[in-house]
Scaffold this motif. Sequence first.
Motif, PDB file in Angstrom:
ATOM      1  N   SER A 135      51.376  -3.419  -1.415  1.00 34.91           N
ATOM      2  CA  SER A 135      51.707  -3.489  -2.953  1.00 34.91           C
ATOM      3  C   SER A 135      50.770  -4.714  -3.508  1.00 34.91           C
ATOM      4  CB  SER A 135      52.985  -3.963  -3.144  1.00 34.91           C
ATOM      5  OG  SER A 135      53.208  -5.329  -2.414  1.00 34.91           O
ATOM      6  N   VAL A 136      50.055  -5.276  -2.364  1.00 37.93           N
ATOM      7  CA  VAL A 136      49.588  -6.532  -3.123  1.00 37.93           C
ATOM      8  C   VAL A 136      48.093  -6.283  -3.993  1.00 37.93           C
ATOM      9  CG1 VAL A 136      48.366  -8.886  -2.413  1.00 37.93           C
ATOM     10  CG2 VAL A 136      50.338  -7.908  -1.008  1.00 37.93           C
ATOM     11  N   LEU A 137      47.925  -7.132  -5.029  1.00 39.21           N
ATOM     12  CA  LEU A 137      46.651  -6.888  -5.681  1.00 39.21           C
ATOM     13  C   LEU A 137      46.260  -8.296  -5.963  1.00 39.21           C
ATOM     14  CD1 LEU A 137      48.393  -4.772  -8.700  1.00 39.21           C
ATOM     15  CD2 LEU A 137      46.876  -4.027  -6.567  1.00 39.21           C
ATOM     16  N   VAL A 138      44.987  -8.570  -5.945  1.00 38.62           N
ATOM     17  CA  VAL A 138      44.375  -9.904  -5.807  1.00 38.62           C
ATOM     18  C   VAL A 138      43.341  -9.944  -7.014  1.00 38.62           C
ATOM     19  CG1 VAL A 138      42.891 -11.659  -4.738  1.00 38.62           C
ATOM     20  CG2 VAL A 138      44.790 -10.255  -3.358  1.00 38.62           C
ATOM     21  N   ALA A 139      43.102 -11.081  -7.719  1.00 32.44           N
ATOM     22  CA  ALA A 139      42.039 -11.290  -8.649  1.00 32.44           C
ATOM     23  C   ALA A 139      41.386 -12.542  -8.571  1.00 32.44           C
ATOM     24  CB  ALA A 139      42.434 -10.929 -10.185  1.00 32.44           C
ATOM     25  N   LEU A 140      39.993 -12.695  -8.850  1.00 29.56           N
ATOM     26  CA  LEU A 140      39.390 -13.929  -8.808  1.00 29.56           C
ATOM     27  C   LEU A 140      38.905 -14.221 -10.341  1.00 29.56           C
ATOM     28  CD1 LEU A 140      37.340 -13.288  -5.632  1.00 29.56           C
ATOM     29  CD2 LEU A 140      39.262 -14.528  -5.926  1.00 29.56           C
ATOM     30  N   ASP A 141      39.519 -15.199 -10.680  1.00 27.54           N
ATOM     31  CA  ASP A 141      39.206 -15.668 -12.324  1.00 27.54           C
ATOM     32  C   ASP A 141      39.734 -14.567 -13.024  1.00 27.54           C
ATOM     33  OD1 ASP A 141      38.769 -18.245 -12.199  1.00 27.54           O
ATOM     34  OD2 ASP A 141      36.487 -18.181 -12.230  1.00 27.54           O
ATOM     35  N   GLY A 142      40.613 -13.806 -12.799  1.00 26.37           N
ATOM     36  CA  GLY A 142      40.996 -12.708 -13.668  1.00 26.37           C
ATOM     37  C   GLY A 142      40.361 -11.389 -13.574  1.00 26.37           C
ATOM     38  N   VAL A 143      39.274 -11.369 -12.424  1.00 26.51           N
ATOM     39  CA  VAL A 143      38.908 -10.106 -12.327  1.00 26.51           C
ATOM     40  C   VAL A 143      39.293  -9.522 -10.932  1.00 26.51           C
ATOM     41  CG1 VAL A 143      36.584  -8.910 -11.554  1.00 26.51           C
ATOM     42  CG2 VAL A 143      36.787 -10.991 -13.261  1.00 26.51           C
ATOM     43  N   ALA A 144      39.780  -8.238 -10.774  1.00 22.38           N
ATOM     44  CA  ALA A 144      40.627  -7.787  -9.594  1.00 22.38           C
ATOM     45  C   ALA A 144      39.505  -7.412  -8.414  1.00 22.38           C
ATOM     46  CB  ALA A 144      41.133  -6.413 -10.047  1.00 22.38           C
ATOM     47  N   THR A 145      39.893  -7.764  -7.429  1.00 19.39           N
ATOM     48  CA  THR A 145      38.878  -7.489  -6.283  1.00 19.39           C
ATOM     49  C   THR A 145      39.788  -6.640  -5.076  1.00 19.39           C
ATOM     50  OG1 THR A 145      37.676  -8.641  -4.547  1.00 19.39           O
ATOM     51  CG2 THR A 145      39.686  -9.902  -5.127  1.00 19.39           C
ATOM     52  N   SER A 146      38.980  -5.938  -4.400  1.00 13.98           N
ATOM     53  CA  SER A 146      39.493  -5.303  -3.137  1.00 13.98           C
ATOM     54  C   SER A 146      38.849  -5.872  -1.992  1.00 13.98           C
ATOM     55  CB  SER A 146      39.184  -3.780  -3.344  1.00 13.98           C
ATOM     56  OG  SER A 146      37.985  -3.397  -3.269  1.00 13.98           O
ATOM     57  N   ASP A 147      38.099  -6.950  -1.920  1.00 10.65           N
ATOM     58  CA  ASP A 147      37.638  -7.631  -0.726  1.00 10.65           C
ATOM     59  C   ASP A 147      38.617  -8.462  -0.111  1.00 10.65           C
ATOM     60  OD1 ASP A 147      35.229  -5.900  -1.027  1.00 10.65           O
ATOM     61  OD2 ASP A 147      34.223  -7.424  -2.245  1.00 10.65           O
ATOM     62  N   PHE A 148      39.671  -7.966   0.489  1.00  9.51           N
ATOM     63  CA  PHE A 148      40.727  -8.932   1.207  1.00  9.51           C
ATOM     64  C   PHE A 148      41.609  -8.159   1.924  1.00  9.51           C
ATOM     65  CE2 PHE A 148      42.974  -7.086  -2.707  1.00  9.51           C
ATOM     66  CZ  PHE A 148      44.164  -6.864  -2.163  1.00  9.51           C
ATOM     67  N   VAL A 149      42.210  -8.783   2.976  1.00 13.64           N
ATOM     68  CA  VAL A 149      43.331  -7.987   3.858  1.00 13.64           C
ATOM     69  C   VAL A 149      44.595  -9.005   3.668  1.00 13.64           C
ATOM     70  CG1 VAL A 149      41.538  -7.024   5.338  1.00 13.64           C
ATOM     71  CG2 VAL A 149      42.439  -9.310   5.867  1.00 13.64           C
ATOM     72  N   VAL A 150      45.638  -8.368   3.848  1.00 13.16           N
ATOM     73  CA  VAL A 150      47.098  -8.858   3.932  1.00 13.16           C
ATOM     74  C   VAL A 150      47.614  -8.645   5.095  1.00 13.16           C
ATOM     75  CG1 VAL A 150      49.102  -9.290   2.339  1.00 13.16           C
ATOM     76  CG2 VAL A 150      46.928  -8.672   1.442  1.00 13.16           C
ATOM     77  N   ASP A 151      48.206  -9.963   5.679  1.00  9.66           N
ATOM     78  CA  ASP A 151      49.231  -9.886   6.878  1.00  9.66           C
ATOM     79  C   ASP A 151      50.449  -9.477   6.175  1.00  9.66           C
ATOM     80  OD1 ASP A 151      50.764 -10.058   8.827  1.00  9.66           O
ATOM     81  OD2 ASP A 151      49.527 -11.775   9.846  1.00  9.66           O
ATOM     82  N   PRO A 152      51.144  -8.485   6.195  1.00  5.33           N
ATOM     83  CA  PRO A 152      52.514  -8.115   5.783  1.00  5.33           C
ATOM     84  C   PRO A 152      53.607  -8.975   6.593  1.00  5.33           C
ATOM     85  CG  PRO A 152      51.924  -6.270   7.030  1.00  5.33           C
ATOM     86  CD  PRO A 152      50.762  -7.443   6.949  1.00  5.33           C
ATOM     87  N   ALA A 153      53.411  -9.664   7.550  1.00  2.77           N
ATOM     88  CA  ALA A 153      54.426 -10.265   8.339  1.00  2.77           C
ATOM     89  C   ALA A 153      54.271 -11.758   7.872  1.00  2.77           C
ATOM     90  CB  ALA A 153      54.123 -10.133   9.883  1.00  2.77           C
ATOM     91  N   THR A 154      53.323 -12.209   7.404  1.00  4.21           N
ATOM     92  CA  THR A 154      53.130 -13.786   6.941  1.00  4.21           C
ATOM     93  C   THR A 154      52.851 -14.058   5.379  1.00  4.21           C
ATOM     94  OG1 THR A 154      51.009 -13.941   7.443  1.00  4.21           O
ATOM     95  CG2 THR A 154      52.366 -14.182   9.191  1.00  4.21           C
TER      96      THR A 154
END
Length: 208
Positions: A135-154
């Motif tokens: 479900s996690v979406l990330v943006a850098l200065d308002g620009v969406a990026t997919s270059d990330f990973v999320v630990d759903p436990a932390t």
Amino acid sequence: MSVFHEIRFPFSVSIGASGGPERRTQIVPLLSGREQRNTPWADSRRRYDAGPGVRSLADIHTLIEFFEARRGPLHGFRFRDPFDNRSAAPDQAPSPTDQILGNGDGATTIFQLVKSYASGGESWTRIIEKPVDGSVLVALDGVATSDFVVDPATGLVTLASPPASDVVVTAGFAFDVPVRFDADRLDLALDEPGAASALSIPLIEIRP
């Protein structure tokens, strides 16, 4: 030894659950009639009662299996707060600019998911440890990026490369609350053939 089980409380049983955040405030009345207020808690803690969601013998069966597999209050688990379970308002889908996680410094790549609550110029920031996987979406200065990973436990977001200095890192997400049973027993009742109920199923948040 207690551990956290990355499993969500059964949705069919949680429908109808009540509860929400609590604070602990110490109030001292003074002889003048005024009062002094203070709190030993920096953060709120959530409590729920999932008892109203039990309506059938099938619900009872599901609940007993879940309770026994958690060893009662010993092991924590996920719970979907029916009122507060996303980075946006309840009637809105999460967007990658919902919540500010921090600013880049050219070196940091790991950011903690948080949710801020603001009203009347005051705010409080809550650590989010249990995002819903995918479900996690990330943006850098308002620009969406997919270059990330999320630990759903932390709830830790790791970017592929460190954002440049002062780049604002934001995120949107759905999340669960880490909880445990707040009682060593289940109070169940057979109301009539095929129909059952639970007097109370208290759950309490496990704070980071």
